[in-house]
Design a protein around this motif. Structure first.
Motif, PDB file in Angstrom:
ATOM      1  N   PHE A   1       0.852  -1.182   0.000  1.00 32.27           N
ATOM      2  CA  PHE A   1       0.000   0.000   0.000  1.00 32.27           C
ATOM      3  C   PHE A   1       0.889   1.233   0.000  1.00 32.27           C
ATOM      4  N   ALA A   2       0.764   2.043  -1.062  1.00 36.54           N
ATOM      5  CA  ALA A   2       1.640   3.199  -1.212  1.00 36.54           C
ATOM      6  C   ALA A   2       1.298   4.280  -0.204  1.00 36.54           C
ATOM      7  N   SER A   3       2.314   4.836   0.377  1.00 36.08           N
ATOM      8  CA  SER A   3       2.128   5.962   1.280  1.00 36.08           C
ATOM      9  C   SER A   3       2.145   7.252   0.471  1.00 36.08           C
ATOM     10  N   SER A   4       1.769   8.360   1.125  1.00 31.02           N
ATOM     11  CA  SER A   4       1.853   9.662   0.470  1.00 31.02           C
ATOM     12  C   SER A   4       3.311   9.980   0.182  1.00 31.02           C
ATOM     13  N   SER A   5       3.563  10.656  -0.911  1.00 30.38           N
ATOM     14  CA  SER A   5       4.936  10.966  -1.300  1.00 30.38           C
ATOM     15  C   SER A   5       5.124  12.471  -1.365  1.00 30.38           C
ATOM     16  N   ASN A   6       6.385  12.902  -1.265  1.00 29.68           N
ATOM     17  CA  ASN A   6       6.703  14.315  -1.349  1.00 29.68           C
ATOM     18  C   ASN A   6       6.486  14.833  -2.758  1.00 29.68           C
ATOM     19  N   VAL A   7       6.107  16.099  -2.865  1.00 35.75           N
ATOM     20  CA  VAL A   7       5.788  16.734  -4.150  1.00 35.75           C
ATOM     21  C   VAL A   7       6.771  17.868  -4.400  1.00 35.75           C
ATOM     22  N   SER A   8       7.178  18.015  -5.649  1.00 34.30           N
ATOM     23  CA  SER A   8       8.067  19.121  -5.998  1.00 34.30           C
ATOM     24  C   SER A   8       7.813  19.530  -7.440  1.00 34.30           C
ATOM     25  N   PHE A   9       7.682  20.837  -7.689  1.00 33.02           N
ATOM     26  CA  PHE A   9       7.573  21.334  -9.058  1.00 33.02           C
ATOM     27  C   PHE A   9       8.167  22.732  -9.133  1.00 33.02           C
ATOM     28  N   GLU A  10       8.495  23.153 -10.341  1.00 32.09           N
ATOM     29  CA  GLU A  10       9.137  24.453 -10.529  1.00 32.09           C
ATOM     30  C   GLU A  10       8.726  25.048 -11.855  1.00 32.09           C
ATOM     31  N   PHE A  11       8.403  26.349 -11.872  1.00 33.28           N
ATOM     32  CA  PHE A  11       8.093  27.115 -13.067  1.00 33.28           C
ATOM     33  C   PHE A  11       9.058  28.298 -13.149  1.00 33.28           C
ATOM     34  N   PRO A  12      10.206  28.159 -13.844  1.00 37.15           N
ATOM     35  CA  PRO A  12      11.089  29.322 -14.041  1.00 37.15           C
ATOM     36  C   PRO A  12      10.370  30.433 -14.790  1.00 37.15           C
ATOM     37  N   SER A  13       9.525  30.031 -15.747  1.00 33.16           N
ATOM     38  CA  SER A  13       8.548  30.916 -16.384  1.00 33.16           C
ATOM     39  C   SER A  13       7.315  30.062 -16.614  1.00 33.16           C
ATOM     40  N   PHE A  14       6.181  30.697 -16.820  1.00 30.58           N
ATOM     41  CA  PHE A  14       4.929  29.947 -16.809  1.00 30.58           C
ATOM     42  C   PHE A  14       4.486  29.526 -18.207  1.00 30.58           C
ATOM     43  N   ASN A  15       3.858  28.338 -18.267  1.00 35.65           N
ATOM     44  CA  ASN A  15       3.047  27.910 -19.401  1.00 35.65           C
ATOM     45  C   ASN A  15       1.794  27.293 -18.807  1.00 35.65           C
ATOM     46  N   LEU A  16       0.844  26.931 -19.639  1.00 33.15           N
ATOM     47  CA  LEU A  16      -0.442  26.463 -19.130  1.00 33.15           C
ATOM     48  C   LEU A  16      -0.563  24.949 -19.122  1.00 33.15           C
ATOM     49  N   ARG A  17       0.578  24.268 -19.200  1.00 33.48           N
ATOM     50  CA  ARG A  17       0.541  22.810 -19.236  1.00 33.48           C
ATOM     51  C   ARG A  17      -0.066  22.229 -17.958  1.00 33.48           C
ATOM     52  N   ASN A  18       0.323  22.748 -16.787  1.00 36.56           N
ATOM     53  CA  ASN A  18      -0.141  22.192 -15.522  1.00 36.56           C
ATOM     54  C   ASN A  18      -0.872  23.215 -14.658  1.00 36.56           C
ATOM     55  N   LEU A  19      -1.379  24.269 -15.292  1.00 34.72           N
ATOM     56  CA  LEU A  19      -2.031  25.342 -14.542  1.00 34.72           C
ATOM     57  C   LEU A  19      -3.432  25.599 -15.073  1.00 34.72           C
ATOM     58  N   THR A  20      -4.313  26.067 -14.199  1.00 33.78           N
ATOM     59  CA  THR A  20      -5.665  26.480 -14.574  1.00 33.78           C
ATOM     60  C   THR A  20      -5.836  27.955 -14.230  1.00 33.78           C
ATOM     61  N   LEU A  21      -6.332  28.723 -15.198  1.00 37.57           N
ATOM     62  CA  LEU A  21      -6.590  30.149 -14.985  1.00 37.57           C
ATOM     63  C   LEU A  21      -8.081  30.359 -14.781  1.00 37.57           C
ATOM     64  N   LEU A  22      -8.438  31.100 -13.750  1.00 35.31           N
ATOM     65  CA  LEU A  22      -9.836  31.419 -13.481  1.00 35.31           C
ATOM     66  C   LEU A  22     -10.014  32.932 -13.456  1.00 35.31           C
ATOM     67  N   GLY A  23     -11.234  33.367 -13.792  1.00 36.53           N
ATOM     68  CA  GLY A  23     -11.551  34.796 -13.723  1.00 36.53           C
ATOM     69  C   GLY A  23     -10.793  35.607 -14.744  1.00 36.53           C
ATOM     70  N   ASP A  24     -10.194  36.704 -14.312  1.00 39.29           N
ATOM     71  CA  ASP A  24      -9.529  37.637 -15.222  1.00 39.29           C
ATOM     72  C   ASP A  24      -8.038  37.357 -15.377  1.00 39.29           C
TER      73      ASP A  24
END
Length: 663
Positions: free
Chosen positions: A25-48
Motif C-alpha cells: 500500500f503506497a504511502s503519500s509521497s513528497n511533491v516538488s515542481f518548478e516554473f522558471p517561467s509559466f506555461n499552461l501545461r499544468n495550470l488552470t486560470l480562473l476569472g480575469d
C-alpha cells in the motif's frame, strides 16, 4: 476430456506454480515542481487571470479603474497528510511577484498565495482578494499568505501595506509591515518571497527580498500548527483582486515542494514458497513383449507430442492473457490520468439527467449529434451533454486522445467535465453556458430574449477568442489545430465571456462529409481557400476562420448570405473587402450599433480582413492578432484590393453549386 476441463486444469497448474507477492500500500509521497517561467501545461486560470510572455497576470490590464479578480491554480492536488504514518508534511515555496499601478493613489487590493480544498472557486474582487465569494464567506477552506495593498476595516486590516496569515477567513491571524525591512509592495519592482512551514517545529516563516538571495531574518513569523487544516488534499496557487483601481498583479516564477514523508519501501516476502513435488508409486503389471513394445512406442509418441502440445497451448493461452492484461492496464492507466480532469459518467446517469435524452432538453444540434441540457439531482448542477452515435471500438485510443484534450485549460475554452462510452455511443459532458452560442445571440435568440450584443460584448468576444487560439497554437505543449472555428462553436457564459468549444475533438469522431455542412472538416464560409483545395489544416486555416468570425461580429451578417432581391449568394469577406477598396469600410458595421465606436470598429474590421486574406502567407499569427487587439502591436497593412490566389486546378464545386445542394 472436454475443452472446458482442460482449460480449468491449465488454470490450476498456472495458479499453483505462481509465486505470490504481498500487496504494498503506497504511502503519500513528497511533491516538488518548478516554473522558471509559466506555461499552461499544468495550470488552470480562473476569472480575469491571463498568461503573457511567460508571466501570469492576475487582474485586468486596463487603464481605467475597474473591479477584477483572478486565480491561477496548479492542476494536481497536493497531499499534505499521510494516514498510514499519521504524518503532516512540511512545505516551502518560492515565487517572485510585482504590484504596480499606472495611476497614483489608485492602489488595491493585493494578491495572495494559498492552499485551498477547492480548485473551482473564483473569489470576489476588492478586499476579498479573489480568495472567497462575498456571498459565501465560509464556503472555501484555505490557508493563505496575503500581500495586502489596501486598508479594509471590515477585515480588521492594520494598514494599507501588510503581509498576513489567513486561515479560512480574511481576518489575518498575524500581520507584519514589509516596509520595516525596506520592502515596498507597491513599488512595481520584482519581489521574491520564500514561505517555509516546518511541521515538526510548528512554525511558519515568510521572507522577502528584492534580490534572489534569501535574507536571514523573516518578515513574518507565526507559531502555529497547520496539521488540522491540511488533513485533506489541497490545491496550491495565487489569487489577486482590485476594486475601483488599475493596480496590476504579476507572478513571474514559482517553485514549490513538500517534505517529511518517508520514501515507500516495498515489503519483501521473507519466506518464498518453493515448488513442491509428490512422488507416486504404482504397481507394475506384467504384459507381453509385443504389447510392451507397442505401449512403449505409443508412450514415446505421447511423451513427445503431449508436452509439446501442452507447451504450445500454454504459450498461446499466456500470450492472449498477457495481451488482455496489458490492454486493461493501459485503460486503467489512462483512466487514472483523467481522474483529476474529466469524470467518467455512466450511461444511466446521463440518461437520467437528460430525461432519457428527451427532445425538450435539446439545446443545440451539430454534425456530431445533439446537445442536451442535463440536470444532476445528486449535486444540483447543470451541464451540457453532447451525444454522438459514432461508435468508438478502440476505447484505449479514445481515452489516450481524451487525456490530451483534458490537459487543455484556458479561461476562454469550454472545460470538458466528463465523458461516457457505452452502448455504441460517445457522450461528452461540458460546463453549461447560460447564453448559448454566439450565432444564436447574434441572429436568433438575442432579439427573442431581449438581449442585444453591444459593442463591448463583441469586442470582449474578439479578444477572448484570440486569446484561446493563441493558447492552442502557441502555448500548448502539443499544438492544437481547431479546424472548425465558427460562431456556433463559440459559447457565451453568464458574464458574456467567449468560450470556444469542440477544441481538438475533430480527431475523436468522424466528421459529416455531406456538402450541406462540411467538405473536408469544417463549415462552408469559414474554410480557408488552401484548405478547401488541399485538405490540409494548419494554424493559418484557423486564423482565416477567426477572421470570418470577427467580420460577423462587426457586421452582424452570416459568412454567406443570399441577397433578398437577386437571390445571389454573397460572401461576407468579398463584400467587406469591396467596401474597404471604395474607402467605405465603416458602412459594413452592424446598423444596430448606431454608428458608435467607429475607430474601434474600423480597427476590428481591418484585423478581420488581414486574417481572412486568401493568401495564407499574408495572415498574421494568433499571437500577433492578440497583441494588436491589446494595443501591444501595430495593425497589419491590408491591401485595398483583395489578393487573388490561383491553384493548378479549379475546385469541383462552385459556391452556387454548394448552396444549391444545401437547399
Amino acid at each position: 476430456m472436454s475443452p472446458r476441463k482442460i482449460q480449468f486444469c491449465i488454470f490450476l497448474f498456472i495458479l499453483f506454480n505462481l509465486k505470490v507477492s504481498p500487496l504494498v500500500f503506497a504511502s503519500s509521497s513528497n511533491v516538488s515542481f518548478e516554473f522558471p517561467s509559466f506555461n499552461l501545461r499544468n495550470l488552470t486560470l480562473l476569472g480575469d487571470s491571463y498568461l503573457r510572455n511567460g508571466v501570469i497576470g492576475l487582474t485586468r490590464d486596463v487603464t481605467v479603474p475597474s473591479s477584477s479578480s483572478g486565480t491561477v491554480i496548479y492542476n494536481n492536488p497536493v497531499s499534505f497528510f499521510d494516514q498510514e504514518s499519521n504524518t503532516t508534511a512540511s512545505f516551502s515555496t518560492r515565487f517572485s511577484f510585482s504590484i504596480l499601478d499606472v495611476n497614483e493613489n489608485s492602489y488595491g487590493d493585493g494578491l495572495s498565495f494559498f492552499l485551498s480544498q477547492d480548485n473551482q472557486t473564483l473569489g470576489s474582487p476588492g478586499g476579498y482578494l479573489g480568495l472567497v465569494n462575498s456571498s459565501q464567506l465560509t464556503k472555501n477552506k484555505f490557508v493563505a499568505i496575503e500581500f495586502d495593498t489596501r486598508l479594509d476595516a471590515h477585515f480588521n486590516d492594520p494598514n494599507d501595506h501588510h503581509v498576513g496569515l489567513d486561515i479560512d477567513s480574511l481576518n489575518s491571524i498575524k500581520t507584519a509591515d514589509p516596509i520595516l525591512q525596506d520592502i515596498d509592495l507597491k513599488s512595481g519592482d520584482l519581489i521574491t518571497v520564500w514561505i517555509d512551514y516546518k511541521n515538526d517545529l510548528r512554525v511558519l516563516k515568510v521572507y522577502m527580498s528584492y534580490s534572489s538571495l534569501k535574507p536571514g531574518d523573516p518578515i513574518l513569523t507565526v507559531d502555529i500548527d497547520l496539521s488540522e487544516y491540511l488533513k485533506r488534499d489541497m490545491y496550491v496557487g495565487f489569487s489577486g483582486s482590485t476594486e475601483g483601481s488599475t493596480e496590476l498583479h504579476f507572478v513571474a516564477n514559482w517553485s514549490f515542494r513538500t517534505s517529511g514523508f518517508l520514501p515507500v519501501i516495498p515489503k519483501s516476502n521473507r519466506h518464498n514458497v518453493s515448488d513442491s513435488s509428490v512422488t507416486v508409486t504404482t504397481p507394475v503389471i506384467p504384459i507381453s513383449n509385443a504389447a510392451n513394445k507397442r505401449h512403449k512406442r505409443l508412450g514415446l509418441g505421447l511423451g513427445i507430442a503431449g508436452p509439446a502440445f501442452f507447451c504450445a497451448f500454454l504459450v498461446a493461452f499466456g500470450y492472449i492473457s498477457v495481451r488482455k492484461w496489458q490492454k486493461i492496464k493501459r485503460v486503467k492507466s489512462l483512466k487514472a490520468e483523467l481522474v483529476t480532469g474529466p469524470k467518467e459518467f455512466s450511461y444511466k446517469e446521463l440518461k437520467l439527467a437528460t430525461r432519457g435524452f428527451h427532445s425538450s432538453r435539446i439545446i443545440g444540434r451539430g454534425a456530431f449529434g445533439n446537445v442536451y441540457k442535463a440536470f444532476f439531482k445528486s449535486s444540483g448542477t447543470i451541464a451540457a451533454v453532447k451525444r454522438s452515435k459514432h461508435s468508438h471500438e478502440g476505447k484505449t485510443e479514445f481515452l489516450a486522445e481524451l487525456s490530451i484534450i483534458a490537459c487543455l485549460r484556458h479561461k476562454n475554452l469550454i472545460p470538458l467535465q466528463g465523458w461516457c462510452v457505452e452502448k455504441g455511443e460517445v457522450l461528452l459532458v461540458y460546463e453549461f453556458m447560460p447564453y448559448g452560442s454566439l450565432d444564436r445571440m447574434l441572429y436568433e435568440e438575442g432579439s427573442e430574449r431581449g438581449i442585444f450584443l453591444n459593442w463591448a460584448h463583441r469586442q470582449k468576444t474578439a479578444v477572448g477568442l484570440a486569446s484561446s487560439l493563441t493558447y492552442l497554437h502557441h502555448e500548448c505543449e502539443q499544438k492544437v489545430i481547431h479546424r472548425d472555428i465558427k460562431t456556433s462553436n463559440i459559447m457565451l457564459d453568464g458574464n458574456f465571456n467567449a468560450r470556444l468549444g469542440d477544441f481538438g475533438l475533430a480527431r475523436l469522431m468522424e466528421h459529416d462529409k455531406s456538402p450541406a455542412s462540411t467538405l473536408t472538416a469544417g463549415t462552408m464560409g469559414y474554410l480557408a481557400p488552401e484548405y478547401l483545395h488541399y485538405g490540409k489544416a494548419t494554424e493559418k486555416t484557423d486564423v482565416f476562420s477567426y477572421g470570418v468570425v470577427i467580420l460577423e461580429l462587426v457586421c452582424g451578417k452570416r459568412p454567406i448570405e443570399r441577397e433578398p432581391v437577386s437571390q445571389k449568394m454573397v460572401n461576407l469577406v468579398d463584400w467587406v473587402w469591396g467596401l474597404y477598396g471604395e474607402g467605405n469600410i465603416i458602412e459594413a458595421a452592424d446598423p444596430r450599433l448606431n454608428g458608435e465606436f467607429e475607430e474601434e470598429m474600423r480597427k476590428l474590421l481591418l484585423v478581420g480582413l488581414s486574417c481572412a486574406n486568401p493568401d495564407s502567407t499574408g495572415r498574421p499569427t494568433m499571437r500577433r492578432v492578440l497583441q494588436i487587439l491589446n494595443g501591444e502591436a501595430e495593425p497589419i497593412a491590408v491591401p485595398r484590393k483583395k489578393p487573388s490566389l490561383t491553384f493548378s486546378c479549379g475546385l469541383a464545386l462552385t459556391l452556387e453549386d454548394i448552396f444549391s445542394n444545401c437547399d
